[in-house]
Design a protein around this motif. Structure first.
Motif, PDB file in Angstrom:
ATOM      1  N   ARG A 157      12.259 -29.667 -22.501  1.00  0.00           N
ATOM      2  CA  ARG A 157      13.331 -30.586 -22.911  1.00  0.00           C
ATOM      3  C   ARG A 157      14.674 -29.896 -23.138  1.00  0.00           C
ATOM      4  NH1 ARG A 157      10.080 -33.394 -21.024  1.00  0.00           N
ATOM      5  NH2 ARG A 157       9.237 -35.356 -21.841  1.00  0.00           N
ATOM      6  N   ARG A 158      14.914 -28.878 -22.354  1.00  0.00           N
ATOM      7  CA  ARG A 158      16.217 -28.215 -22.380  1.00  0.00           C
ATOM      8  C   ARG A 158      16.378 -27.446 -21.097  1.00  0.00           C
ATOM      9  NH1 ARG A 158      16.007 -22.728 -23.339  1.00  0.00           N
ATOM     10  NH2 ARG A 158      14.050 -21.894 -24.180  1.00  0.00           N
ATOM     11  N   ARG A 159      17.599 -27.063 -20.791  1.00  0.00           N
ATOM     12  CA  ARG A 159      17.873 -26.233 -19.637  1.00  0.00           C
ATOM     13  C   ARG A 159      17.862 -24.762 -20.026  1.00  0.00           C
ATOM     14  NH1 ARG A 159      23.389 -28.024 -17.248  1.00  0.00           N
ATOM     15  NH2 ARG A 159      22.883 -26.349 -15.790  1.00  0.00           N
ATOM     16  N   GLY A 160      17.477 -23.941 -19.084  1.00  0.00           N
ATOM     17  CA  GLY A 160      17.558 -22.512 -19.297  1.00  0.00           C
ATOM     18  C   GLY A 160      18.951 -22.009 -18.957  1.00  0.00           C
ATOM     19  N   CYS A 161      19.140 -20.696 -19.065  1.00  0.00           N
ATOM     20  CA  CYS A 161      20.458 -20.137 -18.785  1.00  0.00           C
ATOM     21  C   CYS A 161      20.339 -18.912 -17.892  1.00  0.00           C
ATOM     22  CB  CYS A 161      21.183 -19.785 -20.084  1.00  0.00           C
ATOM     23  SG  CYS A 161      20.464 -18.397 -20.980  1.00  0.00           S
ATOM     24  N   GLY A 193       9.002 -25.077 -17.182  1.00  0.00           N
ATOM     25  CA  GLY A 193       7.801 -25.828 -16.875  1.00  0.00           C
ATOM     26  C   GLY A 193       8.010 -26.966 -15.894  1.00  0.00           C
ATOM     27  N   ARG A 194       9.223 -27.140 -15.405  1.00  0.00           N
ATOM     28  CA  ARG A 194       9.469 -28.230 -14.449  1.00  0.00           C
ATOM     29  C   ARG A 194       8.694 -27.995 -13.164  1.00  0.00           C
ATOM     30  NH1 ARG A 194      13.956 -30.199 -10.911  1.00  0.00           N
ATOM     31  NH2 ARG A 194      14.046 -32.464 -11.206  1.00  0.00           N
ATOM     32  N   VAL A 195       8.526 -26.740 -12.808  1.00  0.00           N
ATOM     33  CA  VAL A 195       7.662 -26.353 -11.686  1.00  0.00           C
ATOM     34  C   VAL A 195       6.577 -25.452 -12.252  1.00  0.00           C
ATOM     35  CG1 VAL A 195       7.515 -24.875  -9.664  1.00  0.00           C
ATOM     36  CG2 VAL A 195       9.301 -26.605  -9.805  1.00  0.00           C
ATOM     37  N   MET A 196       5.318 -25.819 -11.970  1.00  0.00           N
ATOM     38  CA  MET A 196       4.178 -25.033 -12.424  1.00  0.00           C
ATOM     39  C   MET A 196       3.305 -24.707 -11.221  1.00  0.00           C
ATOM     40  SD  MET A 196       3.012 -26.985 -15.921  1.00  0.00           S
ATOM     41  CE  MET A 196       4.171 -27.306 -17.259  1.00  0.00           C
ATOM     42  N   PRO A 197       3.497 -23.546 -10.598  1.00  0.00           N
ATOM     43  CA  PRO A 197       2.655 -23.172  -9.455  1.00  0.00           C
ATOM     44  C   PRO A 197       1.182 -23.200  -9.848  1.00  0.00           C
ATOM     45  CG  PRO A 197       4.522 -21.686  -9.658  1.00  0.00           C
ATOM     46  CD  PRO A 197       4.510 -22.529 -10.903  1.00  0.00           C
ATOM     47  N   GLY A 205       0.797  -1.223   0.000  1.00  0.00           N
ATOM     48  CA  GLY A 205       0.000   0.000   0.000  1.00  0.00           C
ATOM     49  C   GLY A 205       0.823   1.264   0.000  1.00  0.00           C
ATOM     50  N   ARG A 206       2.147   1.111   0.109  1.00  0.00           N
ATOM     51  CA  ARG A 206       3.018   2.290   0.137  1.00  0.00           C
ATOM     52  C   ARG A 206       3.987   2.298  -1.045  1.00  0.00           C
ATOM     53  NH1 ARG A 206       5.232   2.813   6.174  1.00  0.00           N
ATOM     54  NH2 ARG A 206       6.036   4.772   5.298  1.00  0.00           N
ATOM     55  N   GLY A 207       3.613   1.569  -2.103  1.00  0.00           N
ATOM     56  CA  GLY A 207       4.343   1.679  -3.358  1.00  0.00           C
ATOM     57  C   GLY A 207       5.531   0.764  -3.538  1.00  0.00           C
ATOM     58  N   VAL A 208       5.736  -0.164  -2.621  1.00  0.00           N
ATOM     59  CA  VAL A 208       6.886  -1.072  -2.712  1.00  0.00           C
ATOM     60  C   VAL A 208       6.397  -2.467  -3.080  1.00  0.00           C
ATOM     61  CG1 VAL A 208       8.807  -2.127  -1.455  1.00  0.00           C
ATOM     62  CG2 VAL A 208       8.209   0.270  -1.056  1.00  0.00           C
ATOM     63  N   THR A 209       7.009  -3.074  -4.091  1.00  0.00           N
ATOM     64  CA  THR A 209       6.639  -4.421  -4.514  1.00  0.00           C
ATOM     65  C   THR A 209       7.713  -5.426  -4.095  1.00  0.00           C
ATOM     66  OG1 THR A 209       7.671  -4.188  -6.708  1.00  0.00           O
ATOM     67  CG2 THR A 209       5.357  -3.545  -6.494  1.00  0.00           C
ATOM     68  N   VAL A 210       7.281  -6.664  -3.881  1.00  0.00           N
ATOM     69  CA  VAL A 210       8.165  -7.752  -3.465  1.00  0.00           C
ATOM     70  C   VAL A 210       7.811  -8.973  -4.301  1.00  0.00           C
ATOM     71  CG1 VAL A 210       9.022  -9.152  -1.550  1.00  0.00           C
ATOM     72  CG2 VAL A 210       8.143  -6.838  -1.103  1.00  0.00           C
ATOM     73  N   ASN A 211       8.703  -9.383  -5.175  1.00  0.00           N
ATOM     74  CA  ASN A 211       8.443 -10.513  -6.056  1.00  0.00           C
ATOM     75  C   ASN A 211       9.613 -11.480  -6.069  1.00  0.00           C
ATOM     76  OD1 ASN A 211       5.770  -9.852  -7.361  1.00  0.00           O
ATOM     77  ND2 ASN A 211       6.891  -7.987  -7.856  1.00  0.00           N
ATOM     78  N   GLN A 212       9.310 -12.743  -6.380  1.00  0.00           N
ATOM     79  CA  GLN A 212      10.323 -13.788  -6.389  1.00  0.00           C
ATOM     80  C   GLN A 212      10.520 -14.367  -7.792  1.00  0.00           C
ATOM     81  OE1 GLN A 212       9.959 -16.607  -2.830  1.00  0.00           O
ATOM     82  NE2 GLN A 212       7.916 -15.673  -2.882  1.00  0.00           N
ATOM     83  N   VAL A 213      11.765 -14.645  -8.114  1.00  0.00           N
ATOM     84  CA  VAL A 213      12.123 -15.367  -9.338  1.00  0.00           C
ATOM     85  C   VAL A 213      12.711 -16.701  -8.904  1.00  0.00           C
ATOM     86  CG1 VAL A 213      13.591 -15.392 -11.387  1.00  0.00           C
ATOM     87  CG2 VAL A 213      12.547 -13.235 -10.619  1.00  0.00           C
ATOM     88  N   ALA A 214      12.165 -17.793  -9.438  1.00  0.00           N
ATOM     89  CA  ALA A 214      12.563 -19.126  -8.998  1.00  0.00           C
ATOM     90  C   ALA A 214      13.192 -19.914 -10.147  1.00  0.00           C
ATOM     91  CB  ALA A 214      11.353 -19.877  -8.443  1.00  0.00           C
ATOM     92  N   PRO A 215      14.521 -19.933 -10.223  1.00  0.00           N
ATOM     93  CA  PRO A 215      15.197 -20.647 -11.308  1.00  0.00           C
ATOM     94  C   PRO A 215      15.168 -22.162 -11.126  1.00  0.00           C
ATOM     95  CG  PRO A 215      16.626 -18.973 -10.304  1.00  0.00           C
ATOM     96  CD  PRO A 215      15.459 -19.178  -9.391  1.00  0.00           C
ATOM     97  N   GLY A 216      15.304 -22.836 -12.256  1.00  0.00           N
ATOM     98  CA  GLY A 216      15.638 -24.247 -12.236  1.00  0.00           C
ATOM     99  C   GLY A 216      17.150 -24.380 -12.262  1.00  0.00           C
TER     100      GLY A 216
END
Length: 253
Positions: free
Chosen positions: A214-218, A247-251, A178-189
């Motif tokens: 069928r491949r790894r990301g970078c 797509g290995r993890v799909m919340p 509510g005060r303009g600050v965001t908090v987000n997560q990035v979840a790598p494989g």
């Protein structure tokens, strides 16, 4: 064409001298952000990156801190303020211990993993959120992992800490949204990094077979997700857990 312009913004990346941190810092700098590169021990690599970023036309500086120690983080905050209070904070640093079954893992590893994962973020929130709240704007981007959802055998200490991190981020997002600050997560494989490119990349096997794409990301895939959350494109997104795992993890809902 949509372009991301972070000119005039200051971004702090913890673990900035590390494999993923360097790529994130470069990506943010290419969009115009000035960069604070945090390091714990590898001062040489941090200063090398600072020189590279400065050569790209942005301001950059290296800051040392032990992110598991609150006083050390507060000292870093005071140093950062001389450069400019960060508008974007990327909490990327972590210590990973050897993965073992619960019955074999040393008890201290669980405490240490919690310190470098959960308390690291608690300290960074306490140190850098006040200035953001005063301005009414700011972005925290937290690096989680697919392990926090998969909880695979042998990953208990790491997964438990990262699951705790998820709860922390969601609660804090509600406290400051509510005060303009965001908090987000990035979840790598399991991502391909500079180290693997130099010593050989694993492109097949059980892990790759478990990835729908069928491949790894970078590392650059992670940096792109960080850039999105750092940009105005994500201004109305907070509390998100973004899986970057092919797509290995799909919340689910």
């Amino acid at each position: 064409m949509i372009s991301i312009d972070l000119s005039g913004k200051v971004a702090l990346v913890t673990g900035g001298s590390g494999q993923l941190g360097r790529v994130m810092a470069r990506r943010l700098a290419r969009s115009g952000a000035d960069i604070l590169v945090h390091y714990h021990q590898n001062r040489e690599k941090a200063e090398e990156l600072v020189a590279e970023l400065t050569g790209m036309g942005v301001r950059a500086a290296a800051l040392q801190a032990d992110v598991t120690d609150f006083e050390s983080v507060m000292r870093m905050q005071r140093e950062a303020a001389k450069f400019g209070d960060p508008d974007i904070v990327v909490n990327n640093a972590v210590i990973q211990y050897e993965w073992k079954n619960v019955l074999e893992q040393d008890n201290t590893d669980f405490y240490s993993q919690f310190d470098s994962t959960v308390m690291h973020n608690v300290y960074m929130f306490k140190a850098f959120a006040p200035a953001m709240l005063e301005k009414g704007a700011g972005k925290f981007i937290v690096i989680n992992t697919e392990c926090s959802m998969r909880c695979d055998p042998g990953a208990a200490a790491y997964s438990a800490a990262k699951r705790g991190l998820d709860g922390l981020c969601r609660s804090f997002a509600k406290e400051v949204g509510g005060r303009g600050v965001t908090v987000n997560q990035v979840a790598p494989g399991w991502m391909i990094t500079e180290r693997e490119r130099a010593h050989g990349v694993t492109t097949s096997g059980a892990y790759v077979d478990s990835v729908p794409m069928r491949r790894r990301g970078c590392d650059e895939d992670i940096a792109d997700a960080v850039l999105f959350f750092a940009s105005p494109l994500s201004d109305y997104i907070t509390g998100a857990y973004l899986s970057v795992s092919g797509g290995r993890v799909m919340p689910t809902i």
